[in-house]
Each structure stands twice: as structure tokens, then as C-alpha cells.
Design an enzyme around this catalytic site. Structure first.
Site, PDB file in Angstrom:
ATOM      1  N   GLY A 191     -42.200 -35.738-185.149  1.00  0.00           N
ATOM      2  CA  GLY A 191     -41.435 -35.717-185.735  1.00  0.00           C
ATOM      3  C   GLY A 191     -40.655 -34.977-185.618  1.00  0.00           C
ATOM      4  CG  HIS A 212     -37.359 -36.897-180.783  1.00  0.00           C
ATOM      5  ND1 HIS A 212     -36.376 -35.682-182.556  1.00  0.00           N
ATOM      6  CD2 HIS A 212     -38.205 -36.234-180.229  1.00  0.00           C
ATOM      7  CE1 HIS A 212     -38.063 -34.845-182.052  1.00  0.00           C
ATOM      8  NE2 HIS A 212     -38.554 -34.639-181.291  1.00  0.00           N
ATOM      9  N   GLY A 238     -39.765 -35.648-171.932  1.00  0.00           N
ATOM     10  CA  GLY A 238     -38.318 -34.912-172.253  1.00  0.00           C
ATOM     11  C   GLY A 238     -38.066 -34.243-171.034  1.00  0.00           C
TER      12      GLY A 238
HETATM   13  P1  AMP Z   1     -41.814 -32.725-179.851  1.00  0.00           P
HETATM   14  O1  AMP Z   1     -41.577 -33.688-181.091  1.00  0.00           O
HETATM   15  O2  AMP Z   1     -41.032 -31.967-180.152  1.00  0.00           O
HETATM   16  O3  AMP Z   1     -42.640 -33.253-179.605  1.00  0.00           O
HETATM   17  O4  AMP Z   1     -40.806 -34.313-179.215  1.00  0.00           O
HETATM   18  C1  AMP Z   1     -41.221 -35.338-178.608  1.00  0.00           C
HETATM   19  C2  AMP Z   1     -40.907 -35.407-177.116  1.00  0.00           C
HETATM   20  O5  AMP Z   1     -39.375 -35.638-177.317  1.00  0.00           O
HETATM   21  C3  AMP Z   1     -41.459 -35.182-175.763  1.00  0.00           C
HETATM   22  O6  AMP Z   1     -41.352 -35.656-175.245  1.00  0.00           O
HETATM   23  C4  AMP Z   1     -40.436 -33.740-175.514  1.00  0.00           C
HETATM   24  O7  AMP Z   1     -40.260 -33.519-174.646  1.00  0.00           O
HETATM   25  C5  AMP Z   1     -39.506 -34.503-176.209  1.00  0.00           C
HETATM   26  N1  AMP Z   1     -37.852 -34.078-176.915  1.00  0.00           N
HETATM   27  C6  AMP Z   1     -37.908 -32.956-177.165  1.00  0.00           C
HETATM   28  N2  AMP Z   1     -36.991 -32.107-177.525  1.00  0.00           N
HETATM   29  C7  AMP Z   1     -35.621 -32.713-176.573  1.00  0.00           C
HETATM   30  C8  AMP Z   1     -34.787 -32.450-176.530  1.00  0.00           C
HETATM   31  N3  AMP Z   1     -34.052 -32.034-176.420  1.00  0.00           N
HETATM   32  N4  AMP Z   1     -34.111 -33.561-174.931  1.00  0.00           N
HETATM   33  C9  AMP Z   1     -34.880 -34.626-174.240  1.00  0.00           C
HETATM   34  N5  AMP Z   1     -36.171 -34.681-175.278  1.00  0.00           N
HETATM   35  C10 AMP Z   1     -36.369 -33.890-176.371  1.00  0.00           C
END
Ligand code: AMP
Length: 295
Positions: A28, A34, A144
Site C-alpha cells: 500500500g 506501483h 520492481g
Molecule cells: P512495496 O509496496 O514497497 O512492498 O512494493 C511493492 C512492489 O512495488 C514491489 O515489487 C516493489 O519492488 C515495487 N516498487 C516499489 N517502489 C518502486 C519503484 N520506485 N519503481 C518500481 N517498482 C517499485
């Protein structure tokens, strides 16, 4: 868009999704990074499934689990606008019953970098992602580059445990000053946000050295550290060069692709960033080839 928060409702709704299913897993506090993953899933699949779950298992006792930013209504509106079909928003109690006692430990690739800085973190990540893969049964998943070690750990787990899915790795989405987008950037004061711009700047300095022919990891790391040293509020946790496929540290000059990763503390917030060298490899196809893939 359907939003479900029980296992039964998720199973029913998942069975009703048509065709090829693309999935994006999040904690979230959504940002454009995201949504970039969701847009790719939307463009390439018949159905798109997402999850929002802040996984207590991957936070250490002194970390920011309770402070992690939460705004479910805003997140759901963003997913709806991006064309998501199904969102799963479980509670910790639903994911971890009181007698929960199973965990997934991916040994070697979890050991260095973030695994060293945050013992137990990747066990929490691998365990929750295994559960989410089982619950959501995706054909293709989008992760990501921002969390490069995480995706390598998940790929290893998917291979070792035979999850029948593909892993796409999308390039890191960045703010105007090139700072990697992160839900945790919300913790940065305006001054810290400005100072944090030094991180992508330091990566670019190493990329430039690489372009000029430098291949010695120790020199590339020194180029990063030299730039970071210019910012007094930036405290370096690590700067490392690894083989992107297996995350082994690289010490000798090589023409093979390198993964440059760093963790830097700016005030309390800890910033992560990384890049493949040569820099031209930081595109979806090469990132997926080197860090993602399928069983
Ligand atoms: P998180 O909500 O931080 O657990 O991230 C969820 C997904 O979004 C994971 O696969 C992350 O690697 C990806 N993600 C988070 N930040 C970025 C970003 N700046 N660029 C691309 N993908 C991202």
C-alpha cells in the site's frame, strides 16, 4: 473492481477471473512505481489482481511496522483508476493464525546486502510471497527493480518450490530529482528529500566511470562513495557490487553485467537504490532476463 478480505472470498473471486492473470503485490501507500507495475499487468493480461498487505513478518521489532504509511481508501481509488479487477486486503490475523509455524527460507541469495542489514527480513518476505502466490495463483507477476535482492530471492523461491509463474522486473520509477520512489519517502523532511538526491547522483557517477572503461569493482564503489561523501547528512550503510543473477560479490574486473546496490541513511529514513552496469541494461527486458524469469 472487487475488494476481498477473506480467504474464501478471494478463492471465489480468483476462480471467476478470466484468462491470463497478472498480479502485483504491495504494502500500500501507493505511488507511481506501483502503478507502473499495474499498468504493465493491465496492458498484457486478461485480468489484473493486486494485494495490499503490510507484512509484520518482514519487519524487525525496532523497525517501522506500526508507523508504515496506511491509506486504504486512496490506494483502492488508485487501483480502481488503473483498471485492477480484484484486490486482496487481508489483515495480519488472517494471514498468520495464532498457531502459524511454517516459514520459507531462501538461503544463499538472502544472505548479503539487505539480508545482512535486516536479519530475518527475507524469510518474512519469502514466506508471505509464497502464501500470496498460493492464494492468488497468478500466471505472471510484476515486481520492481527498486527491491532487486527481493526479486532475486523470490525468483529463487519460485524455482525451488515450482511455482508455475513468470516474474517480470520493471525499472525503478523515480521522482523529479531521480530519487527512487518509495512509500517510505513520506518519512523524509523537505531538506532530507533534497539531500536524498545525492543517491541517484552517486549511482550515475559510477555509471559514468563504467562508461569510460572502469571495470574494477573497488573503483566503481569508490566513485559512489566519493559523491555520497559530499552530502553531510548521508550516512552510508553499504555500497556493493554483485553478480545480478546469484548476488555473489564481484571483486575482479569483468565485462559481465554488474549489480550496483547501496543503502544510505538520510536522517532516520534508510534509502535503497541500485542499478545494473552497463547502465543501458536498466530496462524491463534486461532486468527481467537478469533478475526475473520463470521456473
Ligand atoms: P512495496 O509496496 O514497497 O512492498 O512494493 C511493492 C512492489 O512495488 C514491489 O515489487 C516493489 O519492488 C515495487 N516498487 C516499489 N517502489 C518502486 C519503484 N520506485 N519503481 C518500481 N517498482 C517499485
Amino acid at each position: 473492481m472487487q475488494v476481498v478480505n477473506t480467504i474464501e472470498a478471494l478463492r471465489l473471486a480468483r476462480r471467476a477471473l478470466l484468462g491470463r492473470v497478472g498480479a502485483v503485490y504491495t504494502m500500500g501507500a501507493l505511488h507511481a512505481g506501483h502503478i507502473g507495475l499495474v499498468n504493465a499487468a493491465r496492458a498484457e493480461n486478461d485480468s489484473v489482481l493486486t494485494t495490499i498487505f503490510i507484512n509484520p513478518l518482514q519487519f524487525k521489532a525496532n523497525e517501522d511496522f506500526t508507523r508504515y504509511p496506511r491509506d486504504l481508501d486512496r490506494d483502492l481509488a488508485m487501483f480502481e483508476a488503473a483498471g485492477v479487477d480484484l484486490v486482496f486486503t487481508p489483515t495480519p490475523e488472517l494471514m498468520y493464525a495464532p498457531d502459524f509455524q511454517t516459514s520459507v527460507r531462501v538461503s544463499r541469495v538472502s544472505r548479503g546486502l539487505e539480508g545482512k542489514a535486516r536479519p530475518g527480513h527475507f524469510r518474512g518476505v519469502a514466506t508471505v510471497v509464497a502464501k500470496l502466490f498460493n492464494l492468488t495463483q497468478p500466471d505472471i507477476t510484476y515486481f520492481g527493480q527498486k527491491d532487486a535482492q527481493q526479486v532475486v530471492v523470490i525468483r529463487q523461491m519460485a524455482r525451488d518450490l515450482n511455482f508455475p509463474l513468470e516474474i517480470v522486473v520493471m525499472p525503478t520509477a523515480r521522482e523529479e530529482n531521480n530519487l527512487a520512489m518509495s512509500s517510505r519517502n513520506a518519512y523524509l523532511s523537505p531538506e532530507q528529500r533534497h539531500a536524498a538526491g545525492i543517491v541517484p547522483h552517486a549511482i550515475k557517477a559510477a555509471a559514468l566511470e563504467y562508461e569510460k572503461g572502469e571495470r574494477r569493482p573497488i573503483r566503481l564503489i569508490a566513485a559512489v562513495r566519493e559523491v555520497l561523501a559530499r552530502e553531510p547528512v548521508a550516512r552510508v550503510d553499504y555500497v556493493a557490487i554483485n553478480n545480478p543473477r546469484d548476488l555473489r560479490p564481484i571483486r575482479k574486473a569483468t565485462e559481465a553485467p554488474l549489480l550496483l546496490s547501496l543503502a544510505v541513511q538520510v536522517g532516520t529514513p534508510r534509502l535503497l537504490d541500485n542499478a545494473l552496469l552497463p547502465y543501458a541494461l536498466n530496462n524491463r527486458a534486461d532486468l527481467t532476463r537478469l533478475l526475473g524469469g520463470s521456473e
